[in-house]
Design a protein around this motif. Structure first.
Motif, PDB file in Angstrom:
ATOM      1  N   ASN A 165      -3.047   1.700  -3.736  1.00  0.00           N
ATOM      2  CA  ASN A 165      -4.011   1.545  -2.651  1.00  0.00           C
ATOM      3  C   ASN A 165      -5.284   0.803  -3.025  1.00  0.00           C
ATOM      4  O   ASN A 165      -6.182   0.690  -2.193  1.00  0.00           O
ATOM      5  N   THR A 208      -0.246   5.409   4.083  1.00  0.00           N
ATOM      6  CA  THR A 208      -1.398   4.725   4.666  1.00  0.00           C
ATOM      7  C   THR A 208      -1.050   4.002   5.964  1.00  0.00           C
ATOM      8  O   THR A 208       0.097   3.653   6.229  1.00  0.00           O
ATOM      9  N   ASN A 212       0.851  -1.193   0.000  1.00  0.00           N
ATOM     10  CA  ASN A 212       0.000   0.000   0.000  1.00  0.00           C
ATOM     11  C   ASN A 212       0.884   1.240   0.000  1.00  0.00           C
ATOM     12  O   ASN A 212       2.061   1.185   0.345  1.00  0.00           O
TER      13      ASN A 212
END
Length: 299
Positions: free
Chosen positions: A224, A200, A196
């Motif tokens: 993502n 995040t 990711n």
């Protein structure tokens, strides 16, 4: 001319339907003099005779027929307006803005939204696909009402937080890799990796898993969208660490036959929480949405 009185109009319609003043009074739970007063005031207001009174009851004049026909529509609209206001006041209607990640939106929220549509059809849930950081920022700014985010939460927050789900993290691996029964940080650290985005919570969560074992790998690519990450795994581009977001067999999760799944060792879980402002600051409809979300809570 003064505006129509809906109570008086309802009395006229009741007389038209039931045929007599007495029957209308009984149906509307009014005293007989009140029914008579309603009609006389309505006729005075419109300067028109609406009923012809006789021994066998009351009959509508042509003007009365026109008013009853239009009056039924007005009364129905008024009743619907009152019911809509009541539903909003009771939290059974309204618009609720919810933010969450792609995985939650794809795999978990459809079940929640289906139940909401069944139980609260007048609540409109507007879903925004956002990372945890942006969801929290929008909640604090007031542009979202509810959020589903990944722990840990960064810093202090005025928002209320309720545990929601705890899902196991799994290694998603290309089909042609020879892999052990469980995946360790040491085994995975030197493989091509799909992570990711570094901004995040999921990235920080994954890097913590590697870091506790003394590794700090570099991702081959960061993005993502969960399904895009799986597609890259299927294409043999690298391995991904993602939550198992449904308690179903891998084929039911959309896992392609050209991809393997293995548990992590040490095990890692993705903890999701429901986040929102204080209840008194929530819009109409938000509390029922929270109640339905909590029905899908899983430890």
């Amino acid at each position: 001319m003064r505006a129509l009185n809906l109570d008086q109009l309802r009395t006229l319609v009741a007389i038209a339907d039931l045929g007599t003043f007495a029957a209308a009074a009984q149906a509307l739970h009014l005293a007989a003099p009140t029914v008579s007063l309603h009609i006389s005031e309505l006729e005075s207001r419109l300067d028109a005779a609406l009923l012809l009174r006789g021994k066998r009851g009351a009959q509508l004049t042509s003007a009365g027929q026109v008013l009853v026909q239009r009056g039924r529509v007005l009364l129905r609209d008024a009743d619907e307006a009152i019911e809509q206001v009541r539903r909003h006041a009771q939290g059974r209607a309204g618009k609720v803005r919810l933010g969450s990640s792609t995985g939650v939106v794809v795999y978990l929220l459809p079940q929640v939204l289906a139940m909401l549509a069944q139980q609260y059809p007048d609540i409109d849930v507007e879903v925004s696909v956002l990372g945890s950081k942006e969801t929290l920022a929008r909640l604090e700014a007031g542009s979202l009402d509810l959020g589903v985010v990944t722990l840990p939460l960064p810093g202090a927050s005025p928002l209320q937080c309720t545990p929601w789900r705890s899902d196991p993290m799994m290694a998603y691996l290309p089909a042609d890799w020879v892999v052990p029964d469980a995946i360790t940080p040491a085994w995975l650290a030197d493989k091509p990796l799909i992570f990711n985005d570094s901004s995040t919570q999921m990235y920080r969560h994954t890097m913590s898993w590697f870091g506790q074992a003394g590794f700090s790998p570099t991702a081959r690519i960061e993005l993502n969208f969960t399904e895009a990450m799986k597609s890259l795994v299927v294409a043999g581009y690298g391995a991904a660490i993602l939550p198992l977001e449904q308690e179903q067999a891998p084929h039911a999760l959309g896992v392609h036959e050209a991809m393997q799944m293995r548990p992590l060792r040490p095990a890692m879980r993705r903890e999701l929480v429901l986040v929102h402002p204080a209840h008194e600051l929530l819009p109409a409809g938000a509390l029922p949405v929270l109640e339905v979300l909590r029905e899908f809570a899983q430890a």
